[in-house]
Motif scaffolding. Structure first.
Motif, PDB file in Angstrom:
ATOM      1  N   ARG A  89      -2.077   1.596  -6.252  1.00 24.94           N
ATOM      2  CA  ARG A  89      -2.225   1.286  -7.680  1.00 24.94           C
ATOM      3  C   ARG A  89      -1.519  -0.266  -8.329  1.00 24.94           C
ATOM      4  O   ARG A  89      -1.477  -0.182 -10.124  1.00 24.94           O
ATOM      5  N   SER A  90      -0.439  -0.425  -7.726  1.00 26.06           N
ATOM      6  CA  SER A  90      -0.471  -2.115  -8.193  1.00 26.06           C
ATOM      7  C   SER A  90      -1.477  -2.954  -8.798  1.00 26.06           C
ATOM      8  O   SER A  90      -1.692  -3.873  -9.879  1.00 26.06           O
TER       9      SER A  90
ATOM     10  N   GLN B  83      -2.715  -1.488 -12.239  1.00 22.89           N
ATOM     11  CA  GLN B  83      -1.825  -2.476 -12.579  1.00 22.89           C
ATOM     12  C   GLN B  83      -1.883  -3.360 -13.260  1.00 22.89           C
ATOM     13  O   GLN B  83      -1.716  -3.768 -15.051  1.00 22.89           O
TER      14      GLN B  83
ATOM     15  N   ALA C  28       0.179   3.004  -3.098  1.00 26.32           N
ATOM     16  CA  ALA C  28       0.859   1.744  -3.779  1.00 26.32           C
ATOM     17  C   ALA C  28       0.365   0.349  -4.430  1.00 26.32           C
ATOM     18  O   ALA C  28      -0.151  -0.049  -5.023  1.00 26.32           O
ATOM     19  N   LEU C  29      -0.152   0.287  -3.008  1.00 26.41           N
ATOM     20  CA  LEU C  29      -1.062  -1.318  -3.525  1.00 26.41           C
ATOM     21  C   LEU C  29      -2.136  -1.220  -4.540  1.00 26.41           C
ATOM     22  O   LEU C  29      -2.680  -2.192  -5.111  1.00 26.41           O
TER      23      LEU C  29
END
Lengths: 299, 260
Positions: B6-7, B10, B3-4
């Motif tokens: 991907r963040s 992003q 998730a990190l």
């Protein structure tokens, strides 16, 4: 079962070089209340909040959220929301993308971004780059960021900066709703007492890094005695009579007397007895700002 | 951790710099390719002729074109780190992820991925230029032999590692302008001199770009004599060592610092 203190700061200290920014500060904030954290600029408010949020490492003492240090929280955004400064956005990113980046990192669904924008009244500007936002819009976006994870603790550093009167009114309502309807613990800092006095339940006052007052707003106003102010060209003649009634008289000059310890009627009777011409006789209103100045002047 | 990462990706792809850098990188690679193709087979004054467009040597030289563009990936890496400080978004980042080591790791992984993406983009552009050129010249296209796979791998690896260098430098310097100017001076002035002047090549071969050149070394006599380079395996080790040092620097400087 004892209700867990939402924010607990114990003997917190932090120095930057020779400057003691925060010096042995202790206070706590309970769930469902709004606490104003007040002090002049440079008093150590921001440093306290940044220590609490794990951004600055304290030299001594503890700062706990729900009984744990911020850096030990498993899902920090679901427990604590923070608004620190309105400038912390990339100007080239849209409001929606800004929130979505955080949703991704925090494991929140991307739909929360749109909900939060709706909640702070920025739905129309969702796809606009933040670079074009006014200060007030940035503050709203910062609030939206802070409430992304539906936190039970909200920490705001000077949130009213840059808001117009309507924006401040909106902010008050928003904070009251979160605290009193949703049971959120709110800690809001400000250097202007008047800004928060209609909103907060409790006040913590800090000056030059040290705590100078903690209590309810009523206790704070109770601290200041309300004198009767008399204006007369013959003020000198009044003083002995007033003192005979047991009053303490302050003489700031220019024919003005500040009379403590007696009510306005006693002062009026003295005026009548002495046959003195007065041009003003009024019970001074409790001046929060004056109390605030007095408390923070000499710490 | 996914998730990190991907963040972080992003963050990069929701601002404009990445595609500006991609275009500049492709432009730079394109110019290198144009020069390589244009001068292929030309007789240098007093020197031997450069390999013709149909030859394997020409193809080897052309495939290295993307390696010179690593500076742009490095700048992107610098901005991934310094941008957070410049716009104070680092506060929000650390509020959502208070364990800062994880943020740094996520940035390094995202940087590697972006570096690979840029390396692959440079290779695609190279393929689009080299393959038709070779075919028109009547030569035989080499893709899986003649050392070309090693060069391709070298271009992608260099690009990926330079992204890490950028993140490490950005964490150390934090001032975006200073870090970018420092990187440009280092790559275009210091490293260029150290790797080009024979007397300095003993030092130059250990610089990042010296080590990177060993990955993509081809035996083409350009009239200046063969440069003194490390063997490819040693060059790779030196690059990875640099990447580890920069990653360590990025972590140590970021984890302890007060964010005021």
């Amino acid at each position: 079962m004892r209700v867990m203190t939402a924010i607990e700061i114990r003997n917190l200290s932090k120095a930057f070089g020779p400057v003691k920014a925060v010096d042995d500060v202790s206070f706590s904030v309970e769930a469902g209340t709004i606490t104003g954290y007040l002090g002049p600029n440079g008093a150590g408010k921001t440093t306290t909040l940044r220590c609490l949020l794990g951004l600055v490492s304290a030299d001594g003492g503890t700062a706990l959220v729900d009984g744990r240090p911020y850096t030990a929280l498993e899902h920090p955004l679901a427990e604590v929301g923070a608004v620190l400064e309105a400038t912390s956005f990339h100007p080239g990113r849209t409001a929606r993308d800004h929130l979505r980046v955080i949703c991704t990192a925090a494991g929140l669904p991307a739909s929360r971004a749109d909900e939060a924008l709706e909640q702070v009244g920025l739905a129309d500007a969702a796809r606009k780059r933040v670079g074009g936002f006014s200060l007030g819009m940035r503050q709203r976006l910062a609030l939206g960021t802070a409430t992304l994870g539906h936190p039970r603790v909200l920490i705001l550093d000077e949130p009213a900066n840059g808001l117009d009167p309507a924006g401040i009114e909106w902010l008050r309502g928003f904070l009251r709703h979160l605290a009193h309807d949703r049971g959120v613990a709110v800690l809001v800092s400000s250097h202007v007492l008047a800004e928060v006095q209609q909103t907060v339940d409790n006040v913590v006052i800090i000056a030059r890094g040290r705590l100078v007052h903690q209590g309810s707003l009523d206790e704070l106003t109770g601290n200041g005695e309300r004198p009767v102010r008399v204006h007369s060209a013959e003020a000198d003649r009044l003083v002995p009579a007033l003192e005979a009634e047991g009053a303490r008289v302050e003489r700031p000059g220019d024919g003005v007397l500040r009379v403590y310890g007696v009510d306005a009627e006693t002062v009026g009777r003295a005026v009548l007895d002495e046959r003195v011409l007065v041009t003003e006789l009024v019970r001074e209103r409790s001046d929060l700002q004056a109390i605030f100045m007095e408390l923070t002047r000499e710490a | 951790m996914t998730a990190l990462v991907r963040s972080e990706l992003q963050k990069l792809f929701t601002t404009r710099l990445w595609w500006v850098m991609l275009l500049v990188m492709l432009l730079f690679t394109g110019i290198t390719l144009a020069v390589t193709i244009g001068f292929a087979g030309v007789q240098a004054q007093g020197g031997p002729a450069l390999p013709g467009r149909g030859t394997l040597e020409f193809q080897q030289a052309a495939w290295t074109a993307g390696a010179g563009s690593s500076i742009f990936v490095m700048i992107l890496g610098i901005v991934m780190m310094t941008g957070e400080y410049r716009y104070q978004t680092i506060t929000t980042t650390f509020l959502s992820t208070p364990r800062r080591g994880r943020v740094v790791t996520a940035k390094l992984v995202a940087g590697l991925l972006v570096g690979v993406l840029f390396g692959v983009a440079a290779l695609l552009l190279t393929a689009a230029a080299v393959i038709p050129t070779v075919l028109i010249a009547g030569g035989e296209v080499a893709l899986l032999d003649g050392g070309v796979p090693r060069i391709m791998l070298g271009v992608v690896a260099t690009s990926a590692l330079y992204a890490l260098f950028g993140i490490g430098l950005g964490a150390l310097v934090r001032n975006q302008i200073a870090a970018v100017v420092g990187a440009i001076v280092w790559v275009f002035v210091v490293e260029s001199l150290l790797t080009a002047i024979p007397a300095l090549q003993d030092v130059g071969k250990f610089t990042p770009s010296g080590a990177a050149q060993s990955l993509i070394a081809v035996e083409v006599d350009s009239g200046f004599g063969a440069p003194d380079l490390l063997p490819a395996w040693a060059g790779a080790s030196v690059l990875v060592a640099y990447a580890l040092v920069f990653a360590l620097v990025a972590s140590l400087t970021t984890v302890r610092r007060d964010i005021t």
